[in-house]
Design an enzyme around this catalytic site. Sequence first.
Site, PDB file in Angstrom:
ATOM      1  N   GLN A  66      21.432  -3.887  47.852  1.00  0.00           N
ATOM      2  CA  GLN A  66      22.879  -3.876  47.626  1.00  0.00           C
ATOM      3  C   GLN A  66      23.230  -4.047  46.153  1.00  0.00           C
ATOM      4  OE1 GLN A  66      23.257  -7.678  49.990  1.00  0.00           O
ATOM      5  NE2 GLN A  66      24.861  -8.106  48.485  1.00  0.00           N
ATOM      6  N   CYS A  72      26.679  -7.080  51.605  1.00  0.00           N
ATOM      7  CA  CYS A  72      25.601  -7.446  52.531  1.00  0.00           C
ATOM      8  C   CYS A  72      25.944  -7.120  53.975  1.00  0.00           C
ATOM      9  CB  CYS A  72      25.254  -8.919  52.371  1.00  0.00           C
ATOM     10  SG  CYS A  72      26.636 -10.057  52.645  1.00  0.00           S
ATOM     11  N   HIS A 368      26.505 -14.877  53.941  1.00  0.00           N
ATOM     12  CA  HIS A 368      25.631 -13.712  53.798  1.00  0.00           C
ATOM     13  C   HIS A 368      25.283 -13.162  55.173  1.00  0.00           C
ATOM     14  CE1 HIS A 368      22.955 -11.075  51.694  1.00  0.00           C
ATOM     15  NE2 HIS A 368      21.824 -11.632  52.087  1.00  0.00           N
ATOM     16  N   ASN A 390      16.409  -8.508  54.557  1.00  0.00           N
ATOM     17  CA  ASN A 390      17.473  -8.758  53.595  1.00  0.00           C
ATOM     18  C   ASN A 390      17.885  -7.428  52.961  1.00  0.00           C
ATOM     19  OD1 ASN A 390      19.271 -10.139  51.898  1.00  0.00           O
ATOM     20  ND2 ASN A 390      17.825 -11.788  51.519  1.00  0.00           N
TER      21      ASN A 390
END
Length: 452
Positions: A66, A72, A368, A390
Amino acid sequence: MDEMASVTADDLAAAREEFFSERANVVAKNAVSSVGIRAAARVPEGVARNALTFDVEVTQGERCNQERSGRCWMFASLNTMRYRIIKRYNLKTFELSQAYPLFWDKLEKSNWFFENVLDTLDEPLDGRLVSYLLADPIGDGGQWDMFKSLVKKYGVVPKEAMPETACSRNTHEMDSYLTRYLRGAARRLRESHAAGVAADDLAAMKKEMMGDVYHLLVTCLGEPPASFGVRLRDKDGRLALSGTFTPAAFFDEAVGMDVDDYVSLISAPTADKPFGHTYTVSRLGNVVEDGGVRYLNLPIQRLKECAVAQLREDLPVWFGCDVGQSYLREEGIMDTAALDVDGLLGFPVEGCMDRAERLDYGESLMTHAMVLEGVNLDEAGRPTLWKVENSWGADHGRDGFDTLSDAWFDEYVYQVVVDKKHLTDEERAAYETEEPRVLAPWDPMGSLARVR
């Protein structure tokens, strides 16, 4: 002045004597002042428990990044969707465009903001509500329900159909100028209302303002494609999908996911949010005609059970957490046993509040969004360790993935998105039929995933 109200020389002398009388305090001082709190509090035995293999695991493509944006929640949502494409067409890897939903989210959030401004014209400018609305009208953050609204209205496109730009990779400049424009537009609407301008004329002003927003977004991100060509080849080089698609048609054909089947479960054990009930957050959303967010609040154990059930079906799980807590970021380890800050300092800091108290006193909230793509289970089938995709690139953590201990899940995971078929009949009925209880705009369950 009351002597008890001030810090006196005697107080300081006593504190100094107490500190330096303990060898451990001096050792901690030397370590922390040299390398920082988390590095000094790192527990190697705790780190070692974060394994690299998993009992249940979905196989994703190459790691996404990102970059310097707060997208996110978009990356997590798109990563759950691209997995279906990779699996369906036997691809080595694949990415959906992250710039495409960013464009439409900024546009829809601007319209949402203007509608809130028009709805609060008679509220005081310095009141809590208007101040809240003006604080961050166009930030990058979001929720699963907001992404679902974007997909239903605009579909998705492959990354090559709308690639990243300088302003999508680093959204700070675009966000700053758009925020300034929106605040200026809010001023014009409020002053026009105060001068007696009719509601229909204010609505027409808003339409003109939205034209300016579109202009700014196209300048920064490019024009979203109305249609595009697709050529996907599988791992063996065979053509797996080809043709010309609209974004909506591509979503239906390639992703094939009924997003309305996927529901947001939260776990907030605070007194004001009894378990087993649905909640929404006032003024939170993006696409006006699709409404806001909807959550079902359940004990944390139920979030785990539903997540494991979905992973067992070979599907990843979107989740939201407070990522900064007990986190060794460079190593990609979220584990309360991997850091002993309280032992380092000699008194409770991380342990001074429980989960509910952290929410009530502003110490924790969702910051997040990521994807659960694996889990380890003990002999009784209970989770012990989770694998996390992630969106910080392949250089982060362990080739782009993190690990999350089950104890950390207990403390800092606040939301998962799962197929509603994993709910009990009672839970499903509550989600689908109960009138949601409305939370204040500033409630911690209204936080938006936005960590860069």
